[in-house]
Scaffold this motif. Structure first.
Motif, mmCIF file in Angstrom:
data_model
loop_
_atom_site.group_PDB
_atom_site.id
_atom_site.type_symbol
_atom_site.label_atom_id
_atom_site.label_comp_id
_atom_site.label_asym_id
_atom_site.label_seq_id
_atom_site.Cartn_x
_atom_site.Cartn_y
_atom_site.Cartn_z
ATOM 1 N N LEU A 138 75.231 102.766 11.293
ATOM 2 C CA LEU A 138 75.244 101.775 10.211
ATOM 3 C C LEU A 138 74.660 102.361 8.922
ATOM 4 O O LEU A 138 75.125 102.061 7.809
ATOM 5 N N ILE A 139 73.607 103.194 9.090
ATOM 6 C CA ILE A 139 73.039 103.832 7.902
ATOM 7 C C ILE A 139 74.088 104.727 7.244
ATOM 8 O O ILE A 139 74.264 104.719 6.010
ATOM 9 N N GLN A 140 74.799 105.481 8.076
ATOM 10 C CA GLN A 140 75.855 106.349 7.526
ATOM 11 C C GLN A 140 76.950 105.500 6.865
ATOM 12 O O GLN A 140 77.441 105.828 5.783
ATOM 13 N N LYS A 141 77.305 104.404 7.551
ATOM 14 C CA LYS A 141 78.329 103.515 6.998
ATOM 15 C C LYS A 141 77.845 102.922 5.679
ATOM 16 O O LYS A 141 78.599 102.824 4.706
ATOM 17 N N ASN A 142 76.555 102.526 5.655
ATOM 18 C CA ASN A 142 75.957 101.951 4.448
ATOM 19 C C ASN A 142 75.950 102.986 3.328
ATOM 20 O O ASN A 142 76.279 102.670 2.172
ATOM 21 N N ASP A 143 75.549 104.223 3.685
ATOM 22 C CA ASP A 143 75.555 105.289 2.673
ATOM 23 C C ASP A 143 76.975 105.523 2.144
ATOM 24 O O ASP A 143 77.183 105.713 0.935
ATOM 25 N N HIS A 144 77.923 105.522 3.051
ATOM 26 C CA HIS A 144 79.327 105.721 2.661
ATOM 27 C C HIS A 144 79.785 104.578 1.734
ATOM 28 O O HIS A 144 80.420 104.822 0.687
ATOM 29 N N ALA A 145 79.397 103.320 2.102
ATOM 30 C CA ALA A 145 79.763 102.161 1.271
ATOM 31 C C ALA A 145 79.066 102.247 -0.079
ATOM 32 O O ALA A 145 79.645 101.927 -1.126
ATOM 33 N N LYS A 146 77.804 102.692 -0.045
ATOM 34 C CA LYS A 146 77.039 102.823 -1.271
ATOM 35 C C LYS A 146 77.712 103.856 -2.198
ATOM 36 O O LYS A 146 77.824 103.643 -3.412
ATOM 37 N N THR A 147 78.103 104.942 -1.582
ATOM 38 C CA THR A 147 78.778 105.979 -2.364
ATOM 39 C C THR A 147 80.062 105.436 -2.997
ATOM 40 O O THR A 147 80.356 105.685 -4.178
ATOM 41 N N LYS A 148 80.806 104.678 -2.205
ATOM 42 C CA LYS A 148 82.041 104.078 -2.734
ATOM 43 C C LYS A 148 81.740 103.119 -3.869
ATOM 44 O O LYS A 148 82.425 103.117 -4.892
ATOM 45 N N VAL A 149 80.693 102.267 -3.683
ATOM 46 C CA VAL A 149 80.336 101.294 -4.715
ATOM 47 C C VAL A 149 79.924 102.033 -5.981
ATOM 48 O O VAL A 149 80.300 101.658 -7.101
ATOM 49 N N GLU A 150 79.125 103.098 -5.840
ATOM 50 C CA GLU A 150 78.691 103.858 -7.012
ATOM 51 C C GLU A 150 79.904 104.482 -7.721
ATOM 52 O O GLU A 150 79.961 104.517 -8.945
ATOM 53 N N ALA A 151 80.853 104.967 -6.920
ATOM 54 C CA ALA A 151 82.066 105.562 -7.519
ATOM 55 C C ALA A 151 82.835 104.493 -8.291
ATOM 56 O O ALA A 151 83.335 104.745 -9.400
ATOM 57 N N ILE A 152 82.918 103.297 -7.684
ATOM 58 C CA ILE A 152 83.619 102.194 -8.362
ATOM 59 C C ILE A 152 82.886 101.836 -9.648
ATOM 60 O O ILE A 152 83.501 101.613 -10.699
ATOM 61 N N ILE A 153 81.533 101.803 -9.585
ATOM 62 C CA ILE A 153 80.740 101.461 -10.773
ATOM 63 C C ILE A 153 80.973 102.489 -11.875
ATOM 64 O O ILE A 153 81.125 102.149 -13.057
ATOM 65 N N ILE A 170 77.773 94.036 -11.502
ATOM 66 C CA ILE A 170 78.049 94.528 -10.148
ATOM 67 C C ILE A 170 76.962 95.511 -9.744
ATOM 68 O O ILE A 170 76.480 95.495 -8.609
ATOM 69 N N GLN A 171 76.547 96.330 -10.744
ATOM 70 C CA GLN A 171 75.503 97.291 -10.441
ATOM 71 C C GLN A 171 74.204 96.569 -10.106
ATOM 72 O O GLN A 171 73.460 96.956 -9.219
ATOM 73 N N GLN A 172 73.927 95.506 -10.855
ATOM 74 C CA GLN A 172 72.722 94.724 -10.549
ATOM 75 C C GLN A 172 72.824 94.104 -9.161
ATOM 76 O O GLN A 172 71.846 94.021 -8.440
ATOM 77 N N LEU A 173 74.006 93.689 -8.804
ATOM 78 C CA LEU A 173 74.191 93.127 -7.456
ATOM 79 C C LEU A 173 74.047 94.215 -6.398
ATOM 80 O O LEU A 173 73.519 93.973 -5.312
ATOM 81 N N ALA A 174 74.531 95.411 -6.740
ATOM 82 C CA ALA A 174 74.465 96.511 -5.765
ATOM 83 C C ALA A 174 73.047 97.026 -5.624
ATOM 84 O O ALA A 174 72.618 97.407 -4.538
ATOM 85 N N HIS A 175 72.299 97.056 -6.776
ATOM 86 C CA HIS A 175 70.926 97.589 -6.754
ATOM 87 C C HIS A 175 69.969 96.562 -7.330
ATOM 88 O O HIS A 175 69.468 96.721 -8.435
ATOM 89 N N PRO A 176 69.655 95.534 -6.635
ATOM 90 C CA PRO A 176 68.764 94.532 -7.208
ATOM 91 C C PRO A 176 67.355 95.076 -7.400
ATOM 92 O O PRO A 176 66.633 94.645 -8.279
ATOM 93 N N THR A 179 66.932 96.752 -10.897
ATOM 94 C CA THR A 179 66.873 95.838 -12.022
ATOM 95 C C THR A 179 65.549 95.101 -12.070
ATOM 96 O O THR A 179 65.046 94.818 -13.138
ATOM 97 N N ASN A 180 64.951 94.896 -10.931
ATOM 98 C CA ASN A 180 63.626 94.264 -10.891
ATOM 99 C C ASN A 180 62.594 95.197 -11.498
ATOM 100 O O ASN A 180 61.646 94.756 -12.139
ATOM 101 N N GLU A 181 62.767 96.496 -11.309
ATOM 102 C CA GLU A 181 61.805 97.441 -11.844
ATOM 103 C C GLU A 181 61.941 97.510 -13.372
ATOM 104 O O GLU A 181 60.940 97.685 -14.068
ATOM 105 N N GLU A 182 63.109 97.418 -13.856
ATOM 106 C CA GLU A 182 63.309 97.461 -15.302
ATOM 107 C C GLU A 182 62.730 96.250 -15.970
ATOM 108 O O GLU A 182 62.216 96.313 -17.065
#
Length: 183
Positions: A138-153, A170-176, A179-182
């Motif tokens: 699942l971590i690998q799948k998540n990393d793969h999905a994350k990579t895809k989302v970043e590519a889409i972004i 979308i980026q804020q949704l992907a990395h909440p 955005t909280n740190e900012e």
């Protein structure tokens, strides 16, 4: 008369002889009586000595009997005490046997429980291994999905301003957390 005198003398002589014989017999009988009395006295002394010895033996045997009776009484008392003690020990032994059987039963139950727990542990360890491998997948799948989302972004960022705003959302949704740190 002379004849009578001679006869009397003869009779006197015979009587003297008889008297001497009787005196000799009497003195022999007296000696024999004295000897018999001495023998009887010696026998009486001997018998009295034997009687005294036998009385001493009786007293000694009576003392031994008394001591043996005391010893017999003591032995009976000891035997009674030992019998009571043996009874208590026998009861304790029976109790110990019962307790030992209970312990054996508990041990058998614990062995069964141990085997059950070991089986459960093996199943749990297998489940943990399965979950770890699934987590890794699942971590690998998540990393793969994350990579895809970043590519889409990144592609959306390139597309334009209006679309850029959507990409930021979308980026804020992907990395909440970013955005909280900012903020």
């Amino acid at each position: 008369m002379l004849e009578q005198l001679q006869r009397l003398q003869t009779h006197i002589g015979v009587l003297k002889t008889r008297i001497e014989t009787t005196e000799k017999e009497n003195s022999a009988l007296l000696k024999e009586k004295d000897n018999s009395e001495e023998q009887a006295h010696a026998q009486i002394l001997h018998k009295n000595g034997i009687i005294t010895q036998k009385q001493d033996e009786i007293e000694s045997l009576t003392e031994q009997l008394s001591a043996l009776q005391k010893q017999f009484t003591q032995l009976n008392t000891d035997a009674t005490a030992l019998a009571e003690r043996y009874g208590r020990l026998e009861k304790s032994c029976t109790d110990l046997k019962t307790r030992f059987q209970e312990i054996l039963a508990e041990r058998n139950e614990l062995r069964i429980l141990k085997e059950k727990l070991q089986t459960e542990q093996r199943h749990s360890q297998q489940e943990i291994k399965d979950l770890l491998s699934e987590r890794e997948r699942l971590i690998q799948k998540n990393d793969h999905a994350k990579t895809k989302v970043e590519a889409i972004i990144q592609r959306l960022a390139i597309l334009g301003t209006e679309q850029d705003q959507h990409a930021q959302e979308i980026q804020q949704l992907a990395h909440p957390s970013e955005t909280n740190e900012e903020v």
